[in-house]
Design an enzyme around this catalytic site. Structure first.
Site, PDB file in Angstrom:
ATOM      1  N   TYR A 167     165.597 -49.010  29.187  1.00  0.00           N
ATOM      2  CA  TYR A 167     166.243 -47.689  29.130  1.00  0.00           C
ATOM      3  C   TYR A 167     165.578 -46.687  30.061  1.00  0.00           C
ATOM      4  O   TYR A 167     166.215 -46.095  30.906  1.00  0.00           O
ATOM      5  CB  TYR A 167     166.259 -47.157  27.682  1.00  0.00           C
ATOM      6  CG  TYR A 167     167.195 -47.940  26.803  1.00  0.00           C
ATOM      7  CD1 TYR A 167     168.549 -47.635  26.735  1.00  0.00           C
ATOM      8  CD2 TYR A 167     166.727 -49.036  26.066  1.00  0.00           C
ATOM      9  CE1 TYR A 167     169.428 -48.382  25.954  1.00  0.00           C
ATOM     10  CE2 TYR A 167     167.607 -49.793  25.292  1.00  0.00           C
ATOM     11  CZ  TYR A 167     168.950 -49.459  25.235  1.00  0.00           C
ATOM     12  OH  TYR A 167     169.816 -50.200  24.476  1.00  0.00           O
ATOM     13  N   ARG A 183     176.137 -60.134  21.979  1.00  0.00           N
ATOM     14  CA  ARG A 183     174.853 -60.159  21.285  1.00  0.00           C
ATOM     15  C   ARG A 183     174.997 -59.310  20.018  1.00  0.00           C
ATOM     16  O   ARG A 183     175.219 -58.099  20.109  1.00  0.00           O
ATOM     17  CB  ARG A 183     173.762 -59.606  22.215  1.00  0.00           C
ATOM     18  CG  ARG A 183     172.426 -59.490  21.552  1.00  0.00           C
ATOM     19  CD  ARG A 183     171.338 -59.101  22.556  1.00  0.00           C
ATOM     20  NE  ARG A 183     170.105 -58.958  21.843  1.00  0.00           N
ATOM     21  CZ  ARG A 183     169.550 -57.803  21.493  1.00  0.00           C
ATOM     22  NH1 ARG A 183     170.108 -56.645  21.846  1.00  0.00           N
ATOM     23  NH2 ARG A 183     168.438 -57.775  20.812  1.00  0.00           N
ATOM     24  N   HIS A 185     167.121 -57.571  13.571  1.00  0.00           N
ATOM     25  CA  HIS A 185     167.235 -56.296  14.287  1.00  0.00           C
ATOM     26  C   HIS A 185     166.973 -55.183  13.267  1.00  0.00           C
ATOM     27  O   HIS A 185     167.857 -54.422  12.923  1.00  0.00           O
ATOM     28  CB  HIS A 185     168.611 -56.182  14.939  1.00  0.00           C
ATOM     29  CG  HIS A 185     168.729 -55.142  16.022  1.00  0.00           C
ATOM     30  ND1 HIS A 185     169.183 -55.418  17.298  1.00  0.00           N
ATOM     31  CD2 HIS A 185     168.450 -53.814  16.028  1.00  0.00           C
ATOM     32  CE1 HIS A 185     169.186 -54.303  18.029  1.00  0.00           C
ATOM     33  NE2 HIS A 185     168.755 -53.310  17.267  1.00  0.00           N
ATOM     34  N   GLU A 207     169.783 -55.563  26.533  1.00  0.00           N
ATOM     35  CA  GLU A 207     170.287 -54.201  26.300  1.00  0.00           C
ATOM     36  C   GLU A 207     170.010 -53.345  27.524  1.00  0.00           C
ATOM     37  O   GLU A 207     168.939 -53.453  28.146  1.00  0.00           O
ATOM     38  CB  GLU A 207     169.575 -53.512  25.119  1.00  0.00           C
ATOM     39  CG  GLU A 207     169.966 -53.985  23.767  1.00  0.00           C
ATOM     40  CD  GLU A 207     169.271 -53.206  22.642  1.00  0.00           C
ATOM     41  OE1 GLU A 207     168.923 -52.020  22.840  1.00  0.00           O
ATOM     42  OE2 GLU A 207     169.074 -53.812  21.581  1.00  0.00           O
ATOM     43  N   ASN A 209     165.149 -55.512  27.344  1.00  0.00           N
ATOM     44  CA  ASN A 209     165.925 -54.293  27.139  1.00  0.00           C
ATOM     45  C   ASN A 209     165.274 -53.198  27.987  1.00  0.00           C
ATOM     46  O   ASN A 209     164.050 -53.015  27.914  1.00  0.00           O
ATOM     47  CB  ASN A 209     165.865 -53.833  25.672  1.00  0.00           C
ATOM     48  CG  ASN A 209     166.480 -54.840  24.711  1.00  0.00           C
ATOM     49  OD1 ASN A 209     167.032 -55.860  25.122  1.00  0.00           O
ATOM     50  ND2 ASN A 209     166.393 -54.538  23.422  1.00  0.00           N
ATOM     51  N   GLU A 235     163.173 -56.103  19.884  1.00  0.00           N
ATOM     52  CA  GLU A 235     162.243 -54.999  20.134  1.00  0.00           C
ATOM     53  C   GLU A 235     161.142 -54.906  19.076  1.00  0.00           C
ATOM     54  O   GLU A 235     161.029 -53.898  18.367  1.00  0.00           O
ATOM     55  CB  GLU A 235     162.998 -53.666  20.215  1.00  0.00           C
ATOM     56  CG  GLU A 235     164.013 -53.619  21.331  1.00  0.00           C
ATOM     57  CD  GLU A 235     164.645 -52.234  21.508  1.00  0.00           C
ATOM     58  OE1 GLU A 235     164.340 -51.320  20.714  1.00  0.00           O
ATOM     59  OE2 GLU A 235     165.440 -52.076  22.435  1.00  0.00           O
TER      60      GLU A 235
HETATM   61  O1  IFM Z   1     170.359 -48.395  19.380  1.00  0.00           O
HETATM   62  C1  IFM Z   1     169.184 -48.943  19.876  1.00  0.00           C
HETATM   63  C2  IFM Z   1     169.090 -50.419  19.582  1.00  0.00           C
HETATM   64  O2  IFM Z   1     169.225 -50.704  18.241  1.00  0.00           O
HETATM   65  C3  IFM Z   1     167.741 -50.941  20.022  1.00  0.00           C
HETATM   66  N1  IFM Z   1     167.488 -50.582  21.392  1.00  0.00           N
HETATM   67  C4  IFM Z   1     167.696 -49.210  21.792  1.00  0.00           C
HETATM   68  C5  IFM Z   1     169.063 -48.744  21.367  1.00  0.00           C
HETATM   69  C6  IFM Z   1     169.281 -47.280  21.803  1.00  0.00           C
HETATM   70  O3  IFM Z   1     168.329 -46.455  21.209  1.00  0.00           O
END
Ligand code: IFM
Length: 454
Positions: free
Chosen positions: A297, A79, A123, A359, A295, A168
């Site tokens: 985190y 990606r 992006h 992600e 994504n 995002e």
């Molecule tokens: O680096 C970023 C990415 O560009 C978008 N999602 C989160 C990642 C980590 O912060």
């Protein structure tokens, strides 16, 4: 499935992700125009370590080496994002042939290596002249994105099977136009709201453009999602967490899938005025997405804030945290269970659409030892815990078909500059950009080969 044996479906696609501004460098080479991130990073005081993406990982020149690394690790999908100012330098008008050639070369090299090219159209690197004309809060920007989509679809549309439109959208609108700590660095909550609406219009328009491409591709949206945990069990905090959930997790999917914004976020009587909605917009925003990219985190903790937060009616105070003791090196809470929770939740919300994990990864800043090895055991533990949760979600019926680790390479981490390393591959920036596969990269290769995590 027995304890300690977390399998993945046959044909599951494993790979990694990057983004143009974070890895390409070559910021003013071969006719590339200026983006809002060039302008922002070149402004003193904006980036933590004073760095910028002028050179980054120099993937513009080293993409073959990067693709060879992916191949060596057994990855089957990559990606990456296309830099808008590289292919249309001012965001309007004629295409830059050299920029398009670069993405043709990357795509062909991936195909040759047996790796699926999986591009994202946007992006975060808006051409600066479009920001000068009002940026995302200006609804004309939607048409500009659709025009750019058509240039890219003409050039690459015969060889791309899956496209994502935005990466995002919540992050680039909120952090760029509300918090002001990302480009273009504005702190205006009402401009942010307008920006979200332009993005939703653009998403519908670009969707139709890309769907018309030669290869009859699948086109999807990529959103960053997270569980929104109420700070207390009070009715007010629980309601605030729900509002925040709809505003962050659903705001860029419901307009596409349902032609409307989620209820109970903004006051209904002020929606049109706050977002700048015009007649016909509901149809423009609609897009029958072929898949959704998620994504993940870390979760949020949300409390009610009757004093307001700048967004009429939203009244939330939210913290990017989970109350966990353990954190990654950039201070984000480690909460793997949240991955399972949000996958179940989003899947129930969007119905049977295929999901790709676009992600997921962690910042750990280990450096090479004397022998040149990077022993990033903490990243392995982080990934292992998250992949177990992903496998559980799949076993429970969530239709996930691919996983992209963020990131292939250590790279330019936006406002954090080069101070945070997310890569499976270490990049020695001053030492001729030398790439070294970390222990986590070798470990990930064994996961890919076995199609399971223990
Ligand atoms: O680096 C970023 C990415 O560009 C978008 N999602 C989160 C990642 C980590 O912060």
């Amino acid at each position: 499935m027995s304890a300690g044996d977390f399998r993945f479906p046959k044909d599951f696609l494993w790979g990694s992700a990057t983004a143009a501004y974070q890895v390409e460098g070559a910021w003013n080479v071969d006719g590339r125009g200026e983006s809002i991130w060039d302008r922002f990073a070149h402004t003193p005081g904006k980036i933590k370590d004073g760095s910028n993406g002028d050179v980054a990982c120099d993937s513009y020149h080293r993409y073959r080496e990067d693709i060879a690394l992916m191949k060596r690790l057994g990855m089957k999908t990559y990606r990456f994002s296309i830099s808008w100012p590289r292919v249309q330098p001012t965001g309007k008008g004629a295409a830059n042939a050299k920029g398009l050639d670069y993405y043709r070369r990357v795509t062909d090299a991936l195909l040759e290596a047996g790796i699926r090219p999986f591009p994202t159209l946007y992006h975060w690197d808006l051409p600066q002249p479009l920001e000068d004309a009002g940026g995302w809060p200006n609804r004309d920007t939607a048409q500009r994105l659709a025009d750019y989509a058509s240039i890219v679809a003409d050039a690459l549309g015969d060889r791309i099977g899956q496209w994502s439109i935005f990466n995002e959208p919540k992050t680039f609108t909120h952090v760029g136009y509300w918090q002001g700590t990302h480009a273009p660095g504005r702190s205006d909550p009402l401009a942010m709201l307008r920006a979200t609406h332009t993005v939703n219009l653009a998403q519908g328009m670009a969707f139709r453009v890309l769907k018309a491409a030669k290869a009859k591709p699948q086109v999807g949206a990529v959103v960053d999602v997270a569980p929104m945990n109420p700070a207390t069990s009070s009715v007010a905090d629980m309601a605030a967490a729900q509002r925040w959930h709809r505003f962050l997790n659903h705001w860029f999917l419901d307009p596409a899938l349902k032609g409307r914004y989620p209820d109970d976020v903004l006051p209904p009587s002020r929606m049109d005025e706050l977002l700048g909605i015009q007649a016909g917009d509901a149809n423009t925003m609609r897009a029958a997405l072929d898949f959704v990219g998620l994504n993940y985190y870390s979760p949020w903790i949300v409390r009610d804030a009757p004093e307001g937060n700048g967004i009429p009616g939203l009244n939330t105070k939210a913290e990017w945290a989970a109350g966990a003791d353990e954190k990654t090196d950039n201070g984000w809470d480690i909460y793997p269970r949240g991955f399972y929770e949000i996958l179940k939740d989003m899947s129930a919300h969007i119905g049977p659409l295929p999901i790709e994990i676009t992600e997921n990864g962690a910042a750990y800043n280990m450096v090479p030892d004397k022998e040149g090895h990077v022993h990033d055991r903490k990243r392995i533990a982080w990934l292992q815990a998250h992949l177990r949760e992903l496998s559980r979600a799949i076993s429970d019926g969530v239709p996930v078909r691919a996983y992209h680790c963020w990131s292939l390479l250590d790279n330019f981490e936006w406002g954090e500059g080069f101070s945070q390393r997310f890569g499976l591959v270490y990049v020695d920036f001053p030492n001729r950009q030398k790439r070294t596969i970390k222990d986590s990269g070798e470990w990930y290769a064994t996961v890919i080969a076995a199609n399971r995590v223990v």
